[in-house]
Design a protein around this motif. Sequence first.
Motif: not given
Length: 954
Positions: A125-138
């Motif tokens: 779940a924490g990994a998925a959250d970090r990836l979501r935040r990373a993708l939101d940077l674009q």
Amino acid sequence: MVTNIRITLLGPVRAWRGTEELGLGPAQRRAVLAQLAASEGQAVTTEEIVDGLWGDTPPARAVAAVRNHVSQLRAILEADRAAPRVLVSAGGGYVLRLPAGATDLARFRDLVQEAAGLRAGGDPAGAADRLRRALDLQTGVPLEDIPGPHAERQRARFAQRRLTAVEERLDLALELGRHTEVVEELGSLVEEFPLHEGFRALRMTALYRSGRRVEALESFADACRHLDAELGVEPTRPLRDLHERILRRDPGLATPAAPAVPVAGREPASHPRPNQLPSGTPEFTGRGELVEALVRLVEEPRETAPAVVAVAGMGGVGKTTLAVHIAQRVTHRFPDGQLYVNLRGARPDPVEPAAVLARFLRSLGVAENALPEQVDERAAMYRSLLAERRVLIVLDDARDDAQLRPLLPGSEHSAVLVTSRARLPGLAPTRQVDLDVLDPDEALALFARIAGPHRVHAEPQAAREVLAACCHLPLAIRIVAARAAAHPDWTLADLCHRLADRRQRLAELSLHDLAVDACFQLSYDQLSPPAARAFRLLAVPETADLSLPAAAAALELAEPTLLDLLDGLVHAGLLETPAPDRYAYHDLLRLFARARAEQLDPPEERDALLLRMVDQAVATAANAYRMVRPGHAVPDVLTPVAVPGLPMTERAGGQRWLDEERGNLLDLAGQALDIPGAHTAVADLLLALDPHLDSGFLWRELIEVCRRTMRVAAARGDARAEGRAGYMLGGGLMQLAELDEAEPVAARAAAQAGACRDLPVLAEINNVRGMIAHQRQRIQESFALTRAAIRLAEESGSAWTKANLLANSVMPHLSCGEADLAVRAAEQSLAMFRVIGDPFGEAYAMYCAGRAARGAGDPDQAIALFEQALAQARAHGFPVFEPSSLLHIADCHLDAGRPAEAADRAEQSLAACRTLQMGRVEKLAVDTLARSLAARDALAATEGAAARDRPDGR
């Protein structure tokens, strides 16, 4: 360092100082900032910025424009104008000094790495959250509205990274049981990327878990259609396996996979995913087909054993660069991590397998206190950990099989890339690659990427010459290109001049901690003393390559003993073997080896080596001479040598040896002339090459060596050597129709040979002089010289020479109107050559008989004889007969009123002349062709007029 600057690249390029957005100016200026920001603290040269902005077509004042943009950016970014602290000059270019995470690109990378760590630690779940935040940077198109090749490359790279992150996030969503939430998103992605099997597999799984099994199967069928239509391939094994599991309703698909069984010494939830690959080389260039083939091989699932790619090659050829480039391309296929180690195989202190295993096991989550002591126990634990994981292992610079064997995984899920300077015969890889230097175009592209394309465009020929001096070795190219980039005031012509001195070239090919010489030294230091001596001394001869017998003579070693040493040098990547029992150096390795020989081996030893090779060449050439010209006296009057030479039992063997060695023998002869007293043996060697050069028409290659030999012999008062070299030079000049030089040379040679009663050679010289006199229309002088030569041949017992002289007398007889004597001389010559058993002589006698028949007024008989001569010559590989025989056949057809046939044969003669560079015959062929075409056209016109005049019009 200023800490409150931040920059966005994953959308429009923008910059802030604190909360204040900075006005960056026009698109080109923002492009310069983007290139510096994307380098993440690494210096970017001015040439790289120019290339990033304009590619292959920079404007005339590109560098000035870059400097202006940098000046403006400094004014924008620097809070303190006194001294630059953010945008500073470095390494022939500029570097942007920003704190960690100051760009959204860096934050994207950090968040993706955090996600990998969280997932490895059991927190999906924490990994998925970090990836979501990373993708939101674009926030839009990366580097939106930024021009230039650099921006295009960055957009492509980020698009791939984003897809990988999206795939990882969706995979986590399935692991977390959120299949219904993502199934529609996956549908959109599959529609957008129909060939992306990762998205396809996730969608099929999500559909199946959502109770939509039929749609999952239809999605697979759709994948099959797209892959076949677009690429002509079927889905890879993982997707096919998933399809089969859906078909059989595999229970394991209904819920997320259970966690792996804990390994002793590791926390149950821990599943580290190491990413140890070195950074790739940004300017990686070339090897396109090889890269794609290896990427496919590594990516393709296997059924029993891991894919193992072994890349071998000499130092500096780019093995590590290639392996890392491939590894970076396939990381997405190995989600459980990438392991890398430099095994230091070319160094005195290679890394022991036990130490590598300990390092790998720690990276895979094994606690220090749980590491086994024994190497075999560590290897067993390593294989167990990798049994169900998809891990890529790069084993760089391996020494031997023993070092590698414990480091290979046992399961098919992983893959291995191995590099080594030597082939590893015990490894049995899936694919063995023997890496060679770059081809010229790839080398030029690499040079341009580093030195700057504008440098290459300005001096294209000089760039090619620089690369030729580097022998297209990637390490050498990188060094010299970096030196060029560091010295923008140097021209490439300057570089050519610096590299022109072969003795200093290796010294020029060094830069800071990179040096071609040091790279080669690592391999040399591993050699045993006998192997090191062989490596040094065999580079002394300036020949293209070396045969095993020639090398054995040079080093005074038995062939079996030497074979072991040479095979060891090949194994170490220090020698090449282009053909069985033949060995060659890469040019830069030859320079390195010669330099070591000059340091360690006395000049007398190097000279003695060359003289032994000359002696062996003379003895072998004499043996070949007896086969190629049976019944000739020359082999019996050569200076005796201490070695027997290679045995020759038949003509083809002698001709084959001469064909293989001709270039080497001339190179060796020229080099040996620098040794005091060696001119005598060199003159004998040149004389012994006479039959080969005659049959192959290679006189042009011989002439300069003959001139030098004559000069040296004359200076030392050696009449015998001067006469022999003069005979070869005079004969060669005559063959090339350079009679003005040939005649005095032959006369001088005759005087020298006569003075020391070198009778077989004097007979041959008079033969040459007689042919020159005939060509200059001095017929009686030609007869006199030919008769004198026949007497000398009889006195010296040289039957071959007499037969040849009889054939040569045909033309003087014809010039005097003595056709019957010409026919008789040709018949006598042919009979003698048949008794001697010389097919070359037979072909020549038939050719001369054809000349006699034509002179006697019988063109059809002449054509038959010329055709026989041509067939004999072709059957035995004597190309020298082609142009003249075809030309005389053409002339005979013209004599007989058949101009069309004459034109056809004249064209064939002309083509053969140009292939063999026979200028004198070529002029005659051009004339005959012109006369044949004119006669053909005249005949056609006459026949047409006659047809029109006939009453019936036929």
